[in-house]
Design an enzyme around this catalytic site. Structure first.
Site, mmCIF file in Angstrom:
data_model
loop_
_atom_site.group_PDB
_atom_site.id
_atom_site.type_symbol
_atom_site.label_atom_id
_atom_site.label_comp_id
_atom_site.label_asym_id
_atom_site.label_seq_id
_atom_site.Cartn_x
_atom_site.Cartn_y
_atom_site.Cartn_z
ATOM 1 C CD GLU A 167 -1.212 -0.317 3.712
ATOM 2 O OE1 GLU A 167 -2.112 -1.149 3.547
ATOM 3 O OE2 GLU A 167 -1.032 0.280 4.782
ATOM 4 C CG HIS A 212 1.944 -0.252 7.993
ATOM 5 N ND1 HIS A 212 2.111 -1.555 7.594
ATOM 6 C CD2 HIS A 212 0.639 0.031 7.775
ATOM 7 C CE1 HIS A 212 0.969 -2.023 7.133
ATOM 8 N NE2 HIS A 212 0.045 -1.085 7.243
ATOM 9 N NE ARG A 259 -6.579 -5.116 14.343
ATOM 10 C CZ ARG A 259 -7.635 -5.904 14.165
ATOM 11 N NH1 ARG A 259 -7.721 -7.057 14.803
ATOM 12 N NH2 ARG A 259 -8.612 -5.531 13.380
HETATM 13 ZN ZN ZN Z 1 -1.982 -1.318 6.551
#
Ligand code: ZN
Length: 321
Positions: free
Chosen positions: A114, A171, A191
């Protein structure tokens, strides 16, 4: 000739979200903390409806599957990109995404690389970006011992910055940041740390995915080097924020439109366009459409060139496939 495909955004409530999508973008959003606008999406977790033209009322992924010629008969079986606007009113979980191979094996979808164009950053806002572990064992130890401050690196950001987040990069967006995100069409997030927060809706903490996170994180972290290029076109400025080979999946552009600006597809057969500031018009095939902040559309493959006119900040993207 196909018309440009204007898309109806889909909104997602998130525990870290806010109200900027209403107050800044004028969207009619649901009550609550709205974190994500899925603006150009073929993903099953939030596909967009097409608002105009011969495909009005149909979902983007259905048109992509049934009319591949609109998209230049691309290789990808699924619409490969996903454009979002994210409003971080609190920190997102510190996370990492898998690459295509890992995601295919474990999640049966694409991996997730991304990137973010920072629409707004509060003074002093920062990202969690990268980590300090030199080896996977060190990464595992720091995770096992919950030494988050020692493990996670920070990066200051300001309005107008562009940040590339390849799969395998630890991130998080933090409080006071609004971004336009261009990513592979994937909803797989691992996560690592979620601030021990309890989701008010469920009364529970959100799941962590420590094993997968340790598996997919790139070790050691290496900050990508970007090679953006800008050119003046009339009174407008055209910037390539990222393209191949730096980014294997997509090219992303920033167009600061000042007056008339004509564009063509550059590194892909069709082009995704998001107006993130200002207003103006789009003329394609002798037809003119109004554009305003918050408008998202796709220019199909059979429109060779189109003209933007007005005062607008535009983020555009193309799939590399
Ligand atoms: Zn992300």
């Amino acid at each position: 000739m196909t018309e440009p495909l204007f898309l109806k955004p889909v909104f997602h409530e998130k525990i870290w979200g806010g109200r900027h999508l209403e107050t800044d973008f004028g969207y009619d959003i649901p009550a609550g903390t709205i974190g994500e606008c899925w603006a150009i999406s073929g993903h099953p977790h939030g596909p967009n409806l097409i608002e105009n033209g011969e495909y009005a009322g149909q979902l983007l992924p259905d048109v992509y599957a049934q009319h591949p010629e609109v998209f230049g008969n691309p290789k990808s079986k699924v619409f490969p990109l996903l454009t979002k606007i994210l409003d971080a009113n609190a920190s997102l979980s510190v996370q990492v995404h898998p690459d295509d191979a890992y995601a295919e094996e474990h999640e049966h979808e694409l991996g997730k690389t991304e990137c973010w164009y920072v629409i707004h950053a509060d003074e002093g806002a920062y990202l969690t970006y990268g980590h300090t572990a030199k080896t996977r064992d060190e990464l595992r130890n720091l995770v096992d011992n919950h030494e988050w401050d020692k493990l996670f690196s920070k990066k200051q950001v300001k309005t107008g910055d562009f940040v590339y987040v390849p799969s395998g990069t630890i991130h998080a967006l933090n409080k006071g940041i609004v971004v336009l995100e261009t990513q592979q069409s994937s909803d797989t997030t691992y996560r690592i740390y979620d601030y021990d927060r309890v989701d008010q809706k469920t009364g529970k903490k959100r799941d962590l995915h420590l094993k997968q996170s340790i598996d997919v994180t790139n070790v050691p972290f290496q900050e990508p080097v970007l090679h953006s290029t800008s050119t003046k076109v009339g009174d407008s400025t055209v910037t390539t924020l990222i393209t191949q080979p730096d980014s294997p999946f997509f090219s992303v552009y920033k167009w600061q439109v000042n007056g008339q600006l004509t564009r063509e597809h550059e590194h892909g057969p069709y082009t995704l366009i998001s107006i993130i500031d200002g207003q103006g018009t789009l003329t394609a095939n002798n037809k003119t459409y109004d554009l305003t902040k918050g408008t998202h559309l796709i220019i199909p493959a059979d429109i060779d060139s189109w003209t933007l006119d007005g005062q607008m900040l535009v983020i555009a993207s193309e799939s590399a496939e």
